[in-house]
Design a protein around this motif. Structure first.
Motif, short mmCIF file in Angstrom:
data_model
loop_
_atom_site.label_atom_id
_atom_site.label_comp_id
_atom_site.label_asym_id
_atom_site.label_seq_id
_atom_site.Cartn_x
_atom_site.Cartn_y
_atom_site.Cartn_z
N LEU A 105 2.69 -10.59 -16.50
CA LEU A 105 2.23 -11.30 -15.30
C LEU A 105 2.49 -12.80 -15.38
O LEU A 105 2.67 -13.45 -14.36
N LEU A 106 2.53 -13.34 -16.58
CA LEU A 106 2.90 -14.75 -16.73
C LEU A 106 4.36 -14.96 -16.29
O LEU A 106 4.68 -15.96 -15.64
N ILE A 107 5.21 -14.01 -16.62
CA ILE A 107 6.61 -14.10 -16.22
C ILE A 107 6.74 -13.88 -14.71
O ILE A 107 7.50 -14.58 -14.04
N VAL A 108 5.96 -12.93 -14.16
CA VAL A 108 5.95 -12.73 -12.71
C VAL A 108 5.56 -14.03 -12.03
O VAL A 108 6.19 -14.45 -11.05
N GLU A 109 4.56 -14.69 -12.56
CA GLU A 109 4.11 -15.96 -11.98
C GLU A 109 5.22 -17.01 -12.01
O GLU A 109 5.36 -17.80 -11.08
N ARG A 110 6.03 -17.02 -13.06
CA ARG A 110 7.13 -17.99 -13.16
C ARG A 110 8.27 -17.68 -12.18
O ARG A 110 8.91 -18.60 -11.67
N LEU A 111 8.53 -16.41 -11.93
CA LEU A 111 9.64 -16.02 -11.05
C LEU A 111 9.27 -16.07 -9.58
O LEU A 111 10.13 -16.29 -8.73
N ALA A 112 8.01 -15.86 -9.28
CA ALA A 112 7.55 -15.78 -7.89
C ALA A 112 7.09 -17.13 -7.39
O ALA A 112 6.54 -17.94 -8.14
N SER A 113 7.31 -17.38 -6.09
CA SER A 113 6.76 -18.60 -5.49
C SER A 113 5.26 -18.46 -5.30
O SER A 113 4.53 -19.44 -5.31
N SER A 114 4.81 -17.21 -5.15
CA SER A 114 3.37 -16.91 -5.13
C SER A 114 3.21 -15.42 -5.42
O SER A 114 4.15 -14.64 -5.26
N TRP A 115 2.03 -15.05 -5.88
CA TRP A 115 1.74 -13.64 -6.12
C TRP A 115 0.23 -13.46 -6.08
O TRP A 115 -0.53 -14.43 -6.13
N GLY A 116 -0.19 -12.22 -5.94
CA GLY A 116 -1.61 -11.94 -5.91
C GLY A 116 -1.87 -10.45 -5.86
O GLY A 116 -0.95 -9.65 -5.99
N SER A 117 -3.12 -10.12 -5.67
CA SER A 117 -3.50 -8.71 -5.58
C SER A 117 -4.61 -8.57 -4.55
O SER A 117 -5.31 -9.53 -4.24
N ALA A 118 -4.74 -7.36 -4.03
CA ALA A 118 -5.75 -7.09 -3.03
C ALA A 118 -6.28 -5.68 -3.23
O ALA A 118 -5.50 -4.74 -3.43
N PRO A 119 -7.60 -5.52 -3.18
CA PRO A 119 -8.16 -4.17 -3.27
C PRO A 119 -7.82 -3.39 -2.00
O PRO A 119 -7.69 -3.96 -0.92
N GLU A 120 -7.64 -2.10 -2.16
CA GLU A 120 -7.38 -1.20 -1.04
C GLU A 120 -8.52 -0.18 -0.99
O GLU A 120 -9.33 -0.13 -1.91
N VAL A 121 -8.57 0.62 0.05
CA VAL A 121 -9.59 1.67 0.13
C VAL A 121 -9.51 2.55 -1.12
O VAL A 121 -10.51 2.87 -1.73
N GLY A 123 -7.53 2.18 -4.59
CA GLY A 123 -6.64 1.45 -5.49
C GLY A 123 -6.46 -0.01 -5.11
O GLY A 123 -7.38 -0.65 -4.61
N LYS A 124 -5.25 -0.51 -5.35
CA LYS A 124 -4.95 -1.92 -5.12
C LYS A 124 -3.48 -2.09 -4.81
O LYS A 124 -2.67 -1.22 -5.08
N THR A 125 -3.15 -3.25 -4.25
CA THR A 125 -1.77 -3.67 -4.06
C THR A 125 -1.59 -5.00 -4.79
O THR A 125 -2.42 -5.90 -4.66
N ILE A 126 -0.52 -5.09 -5.54
CA ILE A 126 -0.12 -6.35 -6.18
C ILE A 126 1.18 -6.76 -5.51
O ILE A 126 2.07 -5.94 -5.30
N TRP A 127 1.28 -8.02 -5.13
CA TRP A 127 2.47 -8.51 -4.42
C TRP A 127 2.99 -9.77 -5.08
O TRP A 127 2.24 -10.50 -5.75
#
Length: 150
Positions: A105-121, A123-127
């Motif tokens: 996730l540290l590498i994802v943070e470096r490659l992405a301009s932004s990222w995050g996660s959201a709970p779903e009914v 599970g979850k979504t990570i974007w």
């Protein structure tokens, strides 16, 4: 604003499917005319998030994870949804970098301009948003996003 393109796919929760998800993403991005550096970053992020869904999210065998790719005006958004409600955690500064997990996730943070996660009914979504570069085709972003949108 140009119309976006979207691709959705689902995979069984098995380590071999991480490669399948990456291969599918590569084909979609090539079809959309996304440049090599953006494609490479998206493939790394998609692989990391899919691997996390299979390994760390404890997605049960027989369950699936889903990947959505969105081509927008200035980014490619990678979304990965799995049935585990546990939101991701990063390795904090000063933690053992030799420990198993957390560094992706540290590498994802470096490659992405932004990222995050959201709970779903369920599970979850990570974007993650990866800045868009256009392939050498000479097409502009509006043309890429509007041409053949799905």
């Amino acid at each position: 604003m140009a119309e976006s393109k979207t691709d959705r796919s689902r995979y069984p929760s098995h380590p071999a499917q991480v490669r399948s998800a990456r291969h599918h993403a590569e084909q979609v991005l090539r079809d959309w005319g996304v440049g090599d550096s953006t494609t490479d970053a998206v493939l790394y992020v998609a692989g990391e998030l899919a691997s996390n869904a299979v390994r760390h999210a404890r997605t049960l065998q027989g369950r699936e994870f889903g990947m959505t790719l969105r081509l927008l005006e200035s980014i490619v958004r990678v979304e990965l949804r799995d049935p585990d409600p546990t939101l991701p955690t990063e390795v904090a500064p000063g933690e053992d970098l030799e420990a198993d997990g957390g560094r992706g996730l540290l590498i994802v943070e470096r490659l992405a301009s932004s990222w995050g996660s959201a709970p779903e009914v369920l599970g979850k979504t990570i974007w993650a948003d990866i800045p868009l570069e256009i392939a050498e085709s000479g097409a502009d972003r509006a043309t890429l996003c509007a041409d053949g949108a799905s």
